[in-house]
Write a protein that holds these residues in place. Structure first.
Motif, PDB file in Angstrom:
ATOM      1  N   ARG A 270     -17.473  67.135  53.314  1.00  0.00           N
ATOM      2  CA  ARG A 270     -17.338  66.068  52.314  1.00  0.00           C
ATOM      3  C   ARG A 270     -18.698  65.639  51.770  1.00  0.00           C
ATOM      4  NH1 ARG A 270     -12.213  64.564  51.966  1.00  0.00           N
ATOM      5  NH2 ARG A 270     -10.835  65.006  53.730  1.00  0.00           N
ATOM      6  N   ASN A 271     -19.725  65.691  52.593  1.00  0.00           N
ATOM      7  CA  ASN A 271     -21.061  65.387  52.080  1.00  0.00           C
ATOM      8  C   ASN A 271     -21.441  66.343  50.950  1.00  0.00           C
ATOM      9  OD1 ASN A 271     -22.208  63.084  53.168  1.00  0.00           O
ATOM     10  ND2 ASN A 271     -22.983  64.118  54.984  1.00  0.00           N
ATOM     11  N   ASN A 272     -21.066  67.596  51.092  1.00  0.00           N
ATOM     12  CA  ASN A 272     -21.417  68.560  50.056  1.00  0.00           C
ATOM     13  C   ASN A 272     -20.595  68.358  48.783  1.00  0.00           C
ATOM     14  OD1 ASN A 272     -23.583  70.156  51.216  1.00  0.00           O
ATOM     15  ND2 ASN A 272     -22.093  70.795  52.744  1.00  0.00           N
ATOM     16  N   LEU A 273     -19.378  67.870  48.886  1.00  0.00           N
ATOM     17  CA  LEU A 273     -18.626  67.476  47.698  1.00  0.00           C
ATOM     18  C   LEU A 273     -19.315  66.306  46.997  1.00  0.00           C
ATOM     19  CD1 LEU A 273     -14.947  67.599  49.046  1.00  0.00           C
ATOM     20  CD2 LEU A 273     -16.018  69.230  47.477  1.00  0.00           C
ATOM     21  N   ASP A 274     -19.791  65.341  47.789  1.00  0.00           N
ATOM     22  CA  ASP A 274     -20.493  64.191  47.214  1.00  0.00           C
ATOM     23  C   ASP A 274     -21.766  64.636  46.491  1.00  0.00           C
ATOM     24  OD1 ASP A 274     -18.549  62.594  48.362  1.00  0.00           O
ATOM     25  OD2 ASP A 274     -19.779  62.022  50.081  1.00  0.00           O
ATOM     26  N   ARG A 275     -22.462  65.586  47.067  1.00  0.00           N
ATOM     27  CA  ARG A 275     -23.685  66.100  46.438  1.00  0.00           C
ATOM     28  C   ARG A 275     -23.385  66.734  45.091  1.00  0.00           C
ATOM     29  NH1 ARG A 275     -28.232  68.353  49.320  1.00  0.00           N
ATOM     30  NH2 ARG A 275     -27.717  70.293  48.274  1.00  0.00           N
ATOM     31  N   SER A 276     -22.358  67.539  45.030  1.00  0.00           N
ATOM     32  CA  SER A 276     -22.034  68.205  43.773  1.00  0.00           C
ATOM     33  C   SER A 276     -21.722  67.191  42.682  1.00  0.00           C
ATOM     34  CB  SER A 276     -20.850  69.158  43.967  1.00  0.00           C
ATOM     35  OG  SER A 276     -21.212  70.242  44.803  1.00  0.00           O
ATOM     36  N   ALA A 277     -21.029  66.117  43.037  1.00  0.00           N
ATOM     37  CA  ALA A 277     -20.743  65.065  42.059  1.00  0.00           C
ATOM     38  C   ALA A 277     -22.036  64.391  41.609  1.00  0.00           C
ATOM     39  CB  ALA A 277     -19.783  64.041  42.666  1.00  0.00           C
ATOM     40  N   ALA A 278     -22.948  64.124  42.547  1.00  0.00           N
ATOM     41  CA  ALA A 278     -24.199  63.452  42.201  1.00  0.00           C
ATOM     42  C   ALA A 278     -25.114  64.360  41.377  1.00  0.00           C
ATOM     43  CB  ALA A 278     -24.907  63.002  43.478  1.00  0.00           C
ATOM     44  N   PHE A 279     -25.048  65.669  41.604  1.00  0.00           N
ATOM     45  CA  PHE A 279     -25.861  66.589  40.816  1.00  0.00           C
ATOM     46  C   PHE A 279     -25.512  66.499  39.338  1.00  0.00           C
ATOM     47  CE2 PHE A 279     -27.712  68.535  44.464  1.00  0.00           C
ATOM     48  CZ  PHE A 279     -28.752  69.321  44.009  1.00  0.00           C
ATOM     49  N   GLU A 280     -24.250  66.272  39.026  1.00  0.00           N
ATOM     50  CA  GLU A 280     -23.863  66.178  37.622  1.00  0.00           C
ATOM     51  C   GLU A 280     -24.561  65.002  36.943  1.00  0.00           C
ATOM     52  OE1 GLU A 280     -21.973  68.030  34.501  1.00  0.00           O
ATOM     53  OE2 GLU A 280     -21.968  68.635  36.619  1.00  0.00           O
ATOM     54  N   ASP A 281     -24.668  63.875  37.640  1.00  0.00           N
ATOM     55  CA  ASP A 281     -25.355  62.718  37.074  1.00  0.00           C
ATOM     56  C   ASP A 281     -26.842  62.996  36.876  1.00  0.00           C
ATOM     57  OD1 ASP A 281     -22.973  61.307  37.131  1.00  0.00           O
ATOM     58  OD2 ASP A 281     -23.385  60.405  39.090  1.00  0.00           O
ATOM     59  N   ARG A 282     -27.432  63.680  37.832  1.00  0.00           N
ATOM     60  CA  ARG A 282     -28.882  63.948  37.719  1.00  0.00           C
ATOM     61  C   ARG A 282     -29.157  65.018  36.664  1.00  0.00           C
ATOM     62  NH1 ARG A 282     -33.199  61.136  37.691  1.00  0.00           N
ATOM     63  NH2 ARG A 282     -35.019  62.056  38.692  1.00  0.00           N
ATOM     64  N   TRP A 283     -28.267  65.987  36.544  1.00  0.00           N
ATOM     65  CA  TRP A 283     -28.372  66.980  35.469  1.00  0.00           C
ATOM     66  C   TRP A 283     -28.289  66.273  34.118  1.00  0.00           C
ATOM     67  CZ3 TRP A 283     -29.958  71.246  33.518  1.00  0.00           C
ATOM     68  CH2 TRP A 283     -29.271  71.942  32.527  1.00  0.00           C
ATOM     69  N   ALA A 284     -27.463  65.248  34.010  1.00  0.00           N
ATOM     70  CA  ALA A 284     -27.377  64.457  32.784  1.00  0.00           C
ATOM     71  C   ALA A 284     -28.693  63.726  32.522  1.00  0.00           C
ATOM     72  CB  ALA A 284     -26.226  63.459  32.876  1.00  0.00           C
ATOM     73  N   ASP A 285     -29.364  63.256  33.581  1.00  0.00           N
ATOM     74  CA  ASP A 285     -30.666  62.605  33.408  1.00  0.00           C
ATOM     75  C   ASP A 285     -31.679  63.578  32.798  1.00  0.00           C
ATOM     76  OD1 ASP A 285     -29.614  60.332  34.548  1.00  0.00           O
ATOM     77  OD2 ASP A 285     -30.607  60.601  36.487  1.00  0.00           O
ATOM     78  N   PHE A 286     -31.692  64.797  33.306  1.00  0.00           N
ATOM     79  CA  PHE A 286     -32.617  65.794  32.768  1.00  0.00           C
ATOM     80  C   PHE A 286     -32.297  66.102  31.312  1.00  0.00           C
ATOM     81  CE2 PHE A 286     -33.127  70.350  31.760  1.00  0.00           C
ATOM     82  CZ  PHE A 286     -34.515  70.397  31.681  1.00  0.00           C
ATOM     83  N   ARG A 287     -31.023  66.274  30.993  1.00  0.00           N
ATOM     84  CA  ARG A 287     -30.648  66.599  29.611  1.00  0.00           C
ATOM     85  C   ARG A 287     -31.012  65.460  28.658  1.00  0.00           C
ATOM     86  NH1 ARG A 287     -25.270  67.021  29.012  1.00  0.00           N
ATOM     87  NH2 ARG A 287     -24.717  66.329  31.099  1.00  0.00           N
ATOM     88  N   ALA A 288     -30.832  64.221  29.096  1.00  0.00           N
ATOM     89  CA  ALA A 288     -31.215  63.089  28.256  1.00  0.00           C
ATOM     90  C   ALA A 288     -32.725  63.059  28.030  1.00  0.00           C
ATOM     91  CB  ALA A 288     -30.744  61.784  28.904  1.00  0.00           C
ATOM     92  N   TRP A 289     -33.489  63.379  29.089  1.00  0.00           N
ATOM     93  CA  TRP A 289     -34.950  63.429  28.954  1.00  0.00           C
ATOM     94  C   TRP A 289     -35.368  64.541  27.990  1.00  0.00           C
ATOM     95  CZ3 TRP A 289     -38.381  67.374  29.998  1.00  0.00           C
ATOM     96  CH2 TRP A 289     -39.732  67.036  30.010  1.00  0.00           C
ATOM     97  N   ALA A 290     -34.785  65.727  28.147  1.00  0.00           N
ATOM     98  CA  ALA A 290     -35.125  66.841  27.248  1.00  0.00           C
ATOM     99  C   ALA A 290     -34.769  66.502  25.803  1.00  0.00           C
ATOM    100  CB  ALA A 290     -34.404  68.112  27.702  1.00  0.00           C
ATOM    101  N   ALA A 291     -33.657  65.783  25.604  1.00  0.00           N
ATOM    102  CA  ALA A 291     -33.269  65.396  24.243  1.00  0.00           C
ATOM    103  C   ALA A 291     -34.272  64.416  23.645  1.00  0.00           C
ATOM    104  CB  ALA A 291     -31.871  64.782  24.265  1.00  0.00           C
ATOM    105  N   ARG A 292     -34.820  63.526  24.477  1.00  0.00           N
ATOM    106  CA  ARG A 292     -35.827  62.588  23.965  1.00  0.00           C
ATOM    107  C   ARG A 292     -37.086  63.311  23.525  1.00  0.00           C
ATOM    108  NH1 ARG A 292     -33.809  59.433  28.246  1.00  0.00           N
ATOM    109  NH2 ARG A 292     -35.554  59.900  29.659  1.00  0.00           N
ATOM    110  N   HIS A 293     -37.282  64.524  24.050  1.00  0.00           N
ATOM    111  CA  HIS A 293     -38.457  65.323  23.692  1.00  0.00           C
ATOM    112  C   HIS A 293     -38.040  66.573  22.917  1.00  0.00           C
ATOM    113  CE1 HIS A 293     -40.944  62.687  26.107  1.00  0.00           C
ATOM    114  NE2 HIS A 293     -40.116  62.847  27.124  1.00  0.00           N
ATOM    115  N   HIS A 294     -37.010  66.411  22.101  1.00  0.00           N
ATOM    116  CA  HIS A 294     -36.515  67.516  21.279  1.00  0.00           C
ATOM    117  C   HIS A 294     -37.609  68.071  20.370  1.00  0.00           C
ATOM    118  CE1 HIS A 294     -33.925  69.989  18.815  1.00  0.00           C
ATOM    119  NE2 HIS A 294     -34.136  69.235  17.733  1.00  0.00           N
ATOM    120  N   ALA A 295     -38.505  67.205  19.894  1.00  0.00           N
ATOM    121  CA  ALA A 295     -39.575  67.661  19.014  1.00  0.00           C
ATOM    122  C   ALA A 295     -40.502  68.650  19.722  1.00  0.00           C
ATOM    123  CB  ALA A 295     -40.381  66.462  18.505  1.00  0.00           C
ATOM    124  N   VAL A 296     -40.573  68.564  21.042  1.00  0.00           N
ATOM    125  CA  VAL A 296     -41.447  69.469  21.809  1.00  0.00           C
ATOM    126  C   VAL A 296     -40.706  70.743  22.197  1.00  0.00           C
ATOM    127  CG1 VAL A 296     -42.809  69.737  23.932  1.00  0.00           C
ATOM    128  CG2 VAL A 296     -42.783  67.540  22.708  1.00  0.00           C
TER     129      VAL A 296
END
Length: 537
Positions: A270-296
């Motif tokens: 169950r810990n590993n299921l929880d991790r997979s769910a949390a990875f989606e949120d952190r992957w979203a953090d990275f995508r939002a950061w990359a979008a803020r630097h779309h010009a680069v």
């Protein structure tokens, strides 16, 4: 030696208590009693023997200020006079000098032992952390001690398959996976579990977290410490929590950095299921950061656009692996590291951007596997699975895995199926499983302990830190808000480091809970500064 006498006396009292406990010869209670006795015996012997520190093996490339040795522990603590294995240990002596005032002496406070996580991570390099600015005050007062846990590196290493075939050719792992792909992965998981059983034989059953905690007590005794000062990162927090539950009177100070949820019901499926769910949120953090630097980077002006760029790269790599070495699965593995450390965001964004613009070289450099590291990578995976598979029961029915992860992948597709393929050998594992210990300590059983957690940590979701604090009375939680680095001790946040120093150097904690503002996000462009801290990297 006086320390040895202390442990011999403790062992005698323990044996007296155990002799009074009624239990059948083959009962769980009798086995537990034998393991308690074996730990006391092994610790007493280690205290008497100590550690003969000398030059470190040349292959480890450690500086001369770090010295190495070994500690002997029983393979099976129920049989302390039976087969023994040796754990590799490294140490840098306390400098004894204030880094801000070289003329001022600093009293030595003993050894600070670190476990970097995994399970399967090698802690031999921890003593080198003392040269970093974030660690110099702690290194002035403590001997910094690292070690390779059982199965890792030079410590009776485990292997489940030939390292030369471990790193496979570029692969595609469709999301969602079709039925044929699932069948192929099931067969691969069965073969891996079979290989572990065949290569390790009867010894495989002894590689688990309870024995890791017992090994830690033997290491404490060998270092000449009556009580343990310990820093655990990631899985190391679970190891530390087990130690605190099993040996509460042996605890001096404990830091739990990036805490794993120790609830027995969550170890480990169950810990590993929880991790997979949390990875989606952190992957979203990275995508939002990359979008803020779309010009680069040109990956997309919003998170959805960055996701589209990722999917475009996956499709292209499925048709033609980059440099003949990087397929969709390697791409996903490389980008999953963005969930661990935001210091990597510029590197990964640059590599993905360059690939889509026609230059595969940065992506190949970051995502490819390296033959010279194959043996180390195979060993790390073998220990990781041996410990997690041995620690607790896992679902043995593929239908359970398929149902749970199909449901989860609808809202968390980025990491879910990769996590399944990593852990699936545990469904077909050979040998007995341990019953997870109910981690718990009352207020009068432990000195104050310190839990460090980033609020958006994906690899150790924040609920784990809350649960650990709840189970260890007197624990203080320090939270880095709105941040997600996996391991924050000795990192870029001066507020976190201030609490860490106050605790380790003065035993001071900031009440029940303290919070720190997040460290600054990385800017776009090249990043060459190494990530500080000893975390599970």
């Amino acid at each position: 030696m006086r320390t040895a006498a202390v442990h011999v006396a403790a062992g005698s009292m323990l044996l007296t208590a155990l002799a009074a406990a009624p239990a059948g010869a083959g009962s769980p209670a009798a086995l537990h009693a034998a393991e308690l006795r074996g730990t006391a015996v092994a610790a007493a012997r280690a205290a008497d023997r100590g550690i003969d520190f000398g030059a470190c093996p040349a292959g480890q490339q450690l500086p001369g200020t770090v010295r190495c040795g070994t500690v002997r522990v029983p393979l099976d603590y129920a049989r302390p006079d039976g087969a023994q294995i040796e754990l590799a240990v490294s140490r840098a002596r306390a400098t004894g000098r204030d880094p801000d005032d070289g003329e001022r002496a600093v009293p030595r406070q003993g050894s600070l032992v670190h476990n970097p996580g995994g399970p399967g991570a090698d802690g031999m390099y921890f003593p080198v952390s003392g040269v970093l600015p974030e660690w110099k005050r702690i290194a002035a007062a403590y001997d910094l001690v690292g070690y390779a846990p059982r199965g890792v590196g030079r410590s009776a290493p485990l292997s489940c398959t030939d390292p030369e075939t471990f790193q496979q050719a570029p692969t595609d792992s469709p999301v969602p996976p079709p039925a044929a792909h699932k069948r192929e992965r099931i067969e691969r998981a069965k073969a891996y579990a079979r290989g572990c059983a065949e290569r390790a034989g009867a010894s495989l059953r002894h590689y688990h977290s309870l024995n890791n905690a017992r090994d830690l007590d033997v290491l404490r005794a060998a270092l000449g410490e009556n009580r343990l000062t310990f820093l655990g990162s990631s899985y190391g927090t679970y190891l530390g929590a087990l130690y605190a539950t099993m040996f509460p009177s042996h605890v001096r100070r404990m830091v739990f950095d990036a805490a794993v949820n120790p609830d027995p019901e969550r170890i480990w499926y169950r810990n590993n299921l929880d991790r997979s769910a949390a990875f989606e949120d952190r992957w979203a953090d990275f995508r939002a950061w990359a979008a803020r630097h779309h010009a680069v980077y040109g990956l997309g002006a919003d998170a959805r656009g960055v996701q589209a760029s990722y999917e475009k790269a996956r499709a292209r790599l499925a048709r033609e692996p980059a440099g003949g070495k990087v397929g969709p699965e390697q791409l996903q593995a490389a980008l999953s590291q963005t969930a661990y450390y935001d210091d990597l965001w510029p590197h990964r964004a640059h590599a993905l951007s360059a690939y889509l613009k026609g230059d595969p070289r940065p992506l190949v450099e970051q995502a490819r596997t390296y033959p010279e590291a194959a043996a180390e990578a195979e060993n790390a995976r073998a220990v990781y699975l041996a410990v997690e598979c041995n620690d607790a029961p896992w679902p043995a029915d593929w239908a359970v895995w398929d149902r749970d992860n199909t449901r989860l992948a609808r809202r968390a597709p980025f990491e879910t199926w990769a996590g399944v393929w990593t852990h699936l050998p545990c469904a077909y594992w050979k040998g007995p499983r341990q019953r997870p210990l109910d981690v718990r300590a009352g207020r009068d059983e432990l000195p104050p302990t310190l839990v460090l957690a980033a609020e958006r940590d994906a690899a150790a979701p924040y609920d784990g830190a809350l649960e650990l604090r709840r189970r260890l009375a007197g624990a203080t939680l320090v939270t880095e808000r709105d941040a997600g680095s996996h391991g924050i001790a000795g990192g870029p946040n001066s507020c976190v480091n201030g609490h860490l120093e106050a605790y380790l150097l003065k035993g001071r904690v900031p009440g029940r809970h303290a919070s720190c503002a997040p460290h600054p996000e990385p800017g776009p462009g090249p990043r060459t500064r190494p990530v500080p801290g000893p975390g599970p990297r």
